[in-house]
Design an enzyme around this catalytic site. Structure first.
Site, PDB file in Angstrom:
ATOM      1  N   ASP A 138       0.815  -1.214   0.000  1.00  0.00           N
ATOM      2  CA  ASP A 138       0.000   0.000   0.000  1.00  0.00           C
ATOM      3  C   ASP A 138       0.849   1.264   0.000  1.00  0.00           C
ATOM      4  OD1 ASP A 138      -2.511  -1.097  -0.194  1.00  0.00           O
ATOM      5  OD2 ASP A 138      -2.824  -1.230   1.963  1.00  0.00           O
ATOM      6  N   TYR A 148      -5.485   5.808   8.968  1.00  0.00           N
ATOM      7  CA  TYR A 148      -5.264   6.499  10.240  1.00  0.00           C
ATOM      8  C   TYR A 148      -6.593   6.956  10.845  1.00  0.00           C
ATOM      9  CZ  TYR A 148      -2.744   9.640  13.487  1.00  0.00           C
ATOM     10  OH  TYR A 148      -2.232  10.264  14.594  1.00  0.00           O
TER      11      TYR A 148
END
Length: 255
Positions: free
Chosen positions: A44, A157
């Site tokens: 990623d 996040y």
């Protein structure tokens, strides 16, 4: 399209580089100016790097997992690549544009595909004023930080900070506090994609804050504005049976 002109790119891991050589031998290698599609091999993190590097090209990016998590990537297979590309589903993403002004008046602009986050730099908690479209909505957020996430970044996040997961086509952004002390009950907001968010750092010398747009960090900021950049479109190509919209939907049922 029976065959595709492919530009292969790969992370510097041995596994990805080995696959890179095999795929070029099998399918050929074209320059960015000649290619129909970019195939990125890695994890990623490398996929995000590739999206930043090639966003100006306008080419779709098809990622194949040669890393760890692989949320933004398709499964790695060397066979039938032309057929997979032909059957792929395109997801269009728009990045966030950050304009961060530091305490010396210097302005830094950067783009973020996942999120823009503000983070305290010292043991002191940050104090941040938040305005939406010119109106103050939070007079003083006492916290470790705060972030603005895109739908694509809402499972990263933002999710770790207990923010909401946003469907790709929701037309929304997530505004999420990080370890908020006051106001205790405020858990953030879901904003329309057209919203302009402004953060003003209170007591910036005593309570320094940094601003991070993906891999770009600005230290000691005074104000930060964030909004979607509608004029930039990143096209990701996914296998139909497991496209990004479906992956984000499935993430809401993980427990």
């Amino acid at each position: 399209m029976t065959s595709w002109k492919i530009h292969f790119t790969a992370s510097d891991t041995e596994n990805a580089q080995s696959a890179h050589k095999r795929l070029i031998h099998q399918y050929g290698q074209y320059s960015i100016s000649q290619a129909d599609v970019i195939v990125a091999l890695g994890g990623d993190g490398f996929m995000l790097e590739s999206m930043h590097r090639y966003m100006a090209s306008g080419l779709p990016i098809y990622g194949m997992n040669k890393g760890t998590v692989g949320f933004l990537l398709n499964d790695y297979q060397e066979e039938n690549l032309f057929e997979r590309l032909q059957a792929g589903v395109i997801t269009k993403l728009h990045p966030l544009k950050m304009a961060a002004t530091d305490m010396h008046g210097r302005v830094t602009e950067a783009l973020a595909i996942n999120e823009v986050s503000l983070l305290r730099e010292s043991r002191q908690t940050a104090k941040i004023e938040i305005s939406i479209d010119g109106k103050v909505k939070v007079e003083e957020l006492t916290c470790d930080g705060v972030l603005v996430a895109t739908p694509a970044g809402s499972t990263a996040y933002n999710l770790s900070a207990h923010g909401p997961i946003l469907p790709v086509n929701a037309g929304a952004l997530a505004l999420t506090p990080i370890s908020a002390f006051r106001p205790r009950r405020w858990r953030g907001a879901i904003l329309p994609r057209e919203a302009q968010i402004k953060f003003r750092i209170i007591e910036s010398k005593k309570r320094p804050v940094s601003a991070v747009a993906d891999a770009v960090e600005v230290r000691d900021v005074a104000t930060v504005t964030v909004q979607e950049e509608p004029n930039i479109c990143i096209k990701l190509l996914f296998d139909e049976e497991h496209n990004l919209e479906m992956r984000i939907l499935d993430e809401q049922f993980q427990y």
